[in-house]
Design an enzyme around this catalytic site. Structure first.
Site, PDB file in Angstrom:
ATOM      1  N   ARG A 231      12.627  42.206  12.983  1.00  0.00           N
ATOM      2  CA  ARG A 231      13.913  42.872  13.162  1.00  0.00           C
ATOM      3  C   ARG A 231      13.707  44.029  14.125  1.00  0.00           C
ATOM      4  O   ARG A 231      12.719  44.773  14.024  1.00  0.00           O
ATOM      5  CB  ARG A 231      14.471  43.398  11.827  1.00  0.00           C
ATOM      6  CG  ARG A 231      15.069  42.340  10.932  1.00  0.00           C
ATOM      7  CD  ARG A 231      16.353  41.712  11.523  1.00  0.00           C
ATOM      8  NE  ARG A 231      16.908  40.658  10.687  1.00  0.00           N
ATOM      9  CZ  ARG A 231      16.666  39.361  10.836  1.00  0.00           C
ATOM     10  NH1 ARG A 231      15.853  38.944  11.793  1.00  0.00           N
ATOM     11  NH2 ARG A 231      17.245  38.471  10.054  1.00  0.00           N
ATOM     12  N   ASP A 255      11.251  39.509  20.175  1.00  0.00           N
ATOM     13  CA  ASP A 255      12.334  38.524  20.070  1.00  0.00           C
ATOM     14  C   ASP A 255      13.567  39.184  19.463  1.00  0.00           C
ATOM     15  O   ASP A 255      14.608  38.550  19.323  1.00  0.00           O
ATOM     16  CB  ASP A 255      11.870  37.358  19.171  1.00  0.00           C
ATOM     17  CG  ASP A 255      12.883  36.236  19.089  1.00  0.00           C
ATOM     18  OD1 ASP A 255      13.309  35.755  20.169  1.00  0.00           O
ATOM     19  OD2 ASP A 255      13.277  35.838  17.972  1.00  0.00           O
ATOM     20  N   GLU A 260      20.535  44.690  19.449  1.00  0.00           N
ATOM     21  CA  GLU A 260      20.737  43.350  20.015  1.00  0.00           C
ATOM     22  C   GLU A 260      22.131  42.803  19.760  1.00  0.00           C
ATOM     23  O   GLU A 260      22.568  41.885  20.459  1.00  0.00           O
ATOM     24  CB  GLU A 260      19.686  42.374  19.465  1.00  0.00           C
ATOM     25  CG  GLU A 260      19.856  42.053  17.977  1.00  0.00           C
ATOM     26  CD  GLU A 260      18.827  41.046  17.469  1.00  0.00           C
ATOM     27  OE1 GLU A 260      17.635  41.244  17.746  1.00  0.00           O
ATOM     28  OE2 GLU A 260      19.238  40.074  16.808  1.00  0.00           O
ATOM     29  N   HIS A 292      16.246  36.602  20.373  1.00  0.00           N
ATOM     30  CA  HIS A 292      16.331  36.132  18.985  1.00  0.00           C
ATOM     31  C   HIS A 292      16.352  34.600  18.918  1.00  0.00           C
ATOM     32  O   HIS A 292      17.282  33.992  18.375  1.00  0.00           O
ATOM     33  CB  HIS A 292      17.556  36.729  18.286  1.00  0.00           C
ATOM     34  CG  HIS A 292      17.336  36.918  16.807  1.00  0.00           C
ATOM     35  ND1 HIS A 292      17.653  38.071  16.140  1.00  0.00           N
ATOM     36  CD2 HIS A 292      16.794  36.099  15.862  1.00  0.00           C
ATOM     37  CE1 HIS A 292      17.335  37.944  14.866  1.00  0.00           C
ATOM     38  NE2 HIS A 292      16.809  36.745  14.680  1.00  0.00           N
TER      39      HIS A 292
HETATM   40  P1  NAD Z   1       9.188  37.015   3.384  1.00  0.00           P
HETATM   41  O1  NAD Z   1      10.179  37.633   2.472  1.00  0.00           O
HETATM   42  O2  NAD Z   1       8.570  35.706   3.001  1.00  0.00           O
HETATM   43  O3  NAD Z   1       7.988  38.038   3.655  1.00  0.00           O
HETATM   44  C1  NAD Z   1       8.181  39.378   3.980  1.00  0.00           C
HETATM   45  C2  NAD Z   1       6.938  40.140   3.542  1.00  0.00           C
HETATM   46  O4  NAD Z   1       7.068  41.481   3.992  1.00  0.00           O
HETATM   47  C3  NAD Z   1       6.738  40.177   2.013  1.00  0.00           C
HETATM   48  O5  NAD Z   1       5.426  39.769   1.684  1.00  0.00           O
HETATM   49  C4  NAD Z   1       6.995  41.634   1.660  1.00  0.00           C
HETATM   50  O6  NAD Z   1       6.186  42.093   0.564  1.00  0.00           O
HETATM   51  C5  NAD Z   1       6.579  42.320   2.954  1.00  0.00           C
HETATM   52  N1  NAD Z   1       7.101  43.665   3.113  1.00  0.00           N
HETATM   53  C6  NAD Z   1       8.225  44.220   2.596  1.00  0.00           C
HETATM   54  N2  NAD Z   1       8.339  45.494   2.992  1.00  0.00           N
HETATM   55  C7  NAD Z   1       7.277  45.757   3.778  1.00  0.00           C
HETATM   56  C8  NAD Z   1       6.832  46.899   4.481  1.00  0.00           C
HETATM   57  N3  NAD Z   1       7.529  48.049   4.465  1.00  0.00           N
HETATM   58  N4  NAD Z   1       5.676  46.816   5.174  1.00  0.00           N
HETATM   59  C9  NAD Z   1       4.961  45.664   5.218  1.00  0.00           C
HETATM   60  N5  NAD Z   1       5.337  44.547   4.576  1.00  0.00           N
HETATM   61  C10 NAD Z   1       6.482  44.586   3.857  1.00  0.00           C
HETATM   62  O7  NAD Z   1       9.916  36.912   4.796  1.00  0.00           O
HETATM   63  P2  NAD Z   1       9.571  35.917   5.998  1.00  0.00           P
HETATM   64  O8  NAD Z   1      10.307  34.637   5.814  1.00  0.00           O
HETATM   65  O9  NAD Z   1       8.106  35.894   6.223  1.00  0.00           O
HETATM   66  O10 NAD Z   1      10.281  36.692   7.197  1.00  0.00           O
HETATM   67  C11 NAD Z   1       9.805  37.930   7.687  1.00  0.00           C
HETATM   68  C12 NAD Z   1      10.870  38.545   8.576  1.00  0.00           C
HETATM   69  O11 NAD Z   1      11.022  37.746   9.751  1.00  0.00           O
HETATM   70  C13 NAD Z   1      12.270  38.539   7.955  1.00  0.00           C
HETATM   71  O12 NAD Z   1      12.477  39.679   7.179  1.00  0.00           O
HETATM   72  C14 NAD Z   1      13.180  38.519   9.144  1.00  0.00           C
HETATM   73  O13 NAD Z   1      13.536  39.849   9.458  1.00  0.00           O
HETATM   74  C15 NAD Z   1      12.323  37.958  10.265  1.00  0.00           C
HETATM   75  N6  NAD Z   1      12.829  36.695  10.806  1.00  0.00           N
HETATM   76  C16 NAD Z   1      13.056  36.609  12.152  1.00  0.00           C
HETATM   77  C17 NAD Z   1      13.519  35.420  12.697  1.00  0.00           C
HETATM   78  C18 NAD Z   1      13.748  35.271  14.175  1.00  0.00           C
HETATM   79  O14 NAD Z   1      14.378  34.296  14.599  1.00  0.00           O
HETATM   80  N7  NAD Z   1      13.272  36.175  15.015  1.00  0.00           N
HETATM   81  C19 NAD Z   1      13.759  34.317  11.862  1.00  0.00           C
HETATM   82  C20 NAD Z   1      13.496  34.443  10.495  1.00  0.00           C
HETATM   83  C21 NAD Z   1      13.024  35.630   9.968  1.00  0.00           C
END
Ligand code: NAD
Length: 328
Positions: A231, A255, A260, A292
């Site tokens: 994000r 990304d 955005e 994105h």
């Molecule tokens: P997930 O929920 O499986 O994993 C997120 C991890 O981050 C968890 O293990 C959690 O404990 C950890 N976390 C929470 N707060 C934290 C902090 N302050 N510092 C470090 N770690 C922390 O999520 P995911 O499916 O792996 O997705 C991760 C992120 O990717 C999503 O939150 C989303 O913002 C982003 N995403 C981006 C796209 C894209 O197209 N660019 C697509 C999907 C997801």
């Protein structure tokens, strides 16, 4: 059920319509983003389907309630765009797609890193112009480099697996370390200090907002590479620009971008970009930006459509909403 889909792009329509053959919902597709000004389009619809840059603040949610909307389904994983407290007070359940293809995002992360490091974005243009000079295209071996992975959830874990294949040393930070991972966890500070490459894979929360800022950049190794596919607001873009200008940050691949919402998913090629910070970022030779698109694979879109319509179907049948998000 009548469903209003906001921020519709042709591929959304393609995959949702295909999946809807299994459900037969009455779906109306709107290209408009969901905003206070557009919320009235949802009048008479039972459900609203929204995407990452739609606004679901208290005002918009109240307007949707007024329009008769009973459920909101996000066709994405992140839910930082929703005022969950307001949704709960209005008794509107919010569901999402917690996982559609973590591989899509993890693989795009590596695509960005490899492209940036080996200067493929520059090489592509040069070769097309008959310029075969290697000046300025020097990269480094990923093998043996230390990569800091911030957030070891679904996507972060896959990034770690892939990087291990490259022979990288991995450092991880996560307030809730994964049991599935045989790797070295450390503090965020240690990770930032010791990593050659830092890749962000955590959600945007009040705690993680601007986790990469002026102070953390000071801690980085000289020339560290920063990759963000999570994000935009995890990173203070102004501070990163200072870091790039001083050479402290050796490369940036993103990304996502904090502002955005006014840019991505639109063709603005005939317009003047008004966001000076974003415009400055595009001028660096060592900055690579995609709009994105990390999630954007056929498998991910098919899974998103499947889970989104299943979420609506569960609501319609009074079943438990397994993908409901609520305030923590
Ligand atoms: P997930 O929920 O499986 O994993 C997120 C991890 O981050 C968890 O293990 C959690 O404990 C950890 N976390 C929470 N707060 C934290 C902090 N302050 N510092 C470090 N770690 C922390 O999520 P995911 O499916 O792996 O997705 C991760 C992120 O990717 C999503 O939150 C989303 O913002 C982003 N995403 C981006 C796209 C894209 O197209 N660019 C697509 C999907 C997801």
């Amino acid at each position: 059920m009548r469903l209003a889909v906001f921020s519709t792009r042709p591929t959304d329509k393609q995959f949702l319509s295909l999946e809807n053959k299994n459900h037969n919902f009455e779906i109306q597709y709107f290209e408009s983003k969901l905003r206070l000004q557009t919320a009235s389009l949802a009048k008479g619809f039972d459900g609203v389907c929204a995407f990452v840059n739609d606004e679901l603040n208290a005002e918009v949610l109240a307007e949707l309630k007024e329009m008769g909307v009973k459920i909101i389904a996000l066709r994405c994983a992140g839910f930082n765009q929703v005022d969950l407290k307001a949704a709960s007070e209005l008794n509107i359940p919010v569901v999402r797609v917690p996982a559609y293809s973590p591989y899509a995002v993890a693989e795009h992360t590596l695509a960005l890193l490899l492209c940036l490091n080996r200067r493929l974005h520059r090489a592509y243009n040069r070769v097309r112009e008959g310029n075969f000079s290697l000046e300025g295209l020097l990269g480094f071996d990923l093998h043996d480099k230390t990569v800091g992975v911030v957030g070891t959830g679904k996507i972060g874990l896959i990034v770690v697996q892939i990087l291990k294949g490259f022979g990288c040393k991995i450092l991880c930070y996560d307030p809730y370390p994964s049991q599935d991972l045989e790797t070295h966890y450390c503090t965020l500070e240690e990770l930032i200090q010791q990593s050659d490459i830092i890749s962000l894979h955590c959600p945007l929360t009040p705690q993680s907002h601007h986790m990469i800022n002026e102070d953390s950049i000071t801690l980085m190794k000289q020339g560290a590479i920063l990759v963000n596919t999570s994000r935009g607001a995890l990173v203070d873009a102004r501070a990163v620009i200072h870091g790039l200008k001083s050479g402290k940050i050796g490369g940036l691949a993103i990304d996502v971008y904090e502002e955005e919402g006014d840019l991505f998913f639109e063709d603005l090629s005939n317009h003047v970009i008004q966001d000076d910070i974003f415009a400055r970022l595009t001028t660096f030779p060592n900055v690579l930006i995609t709009g994105h698109q990390a999630f954007f694979t056929d498998r991910a879109l098919s899974n998103i459509a499947q889970t989104t319509l299943q979420n609506f179907s569960d609501f319609q049948q009074g079943k438990e909403l397994v993908n409901q998000v609520s305030q923590s």
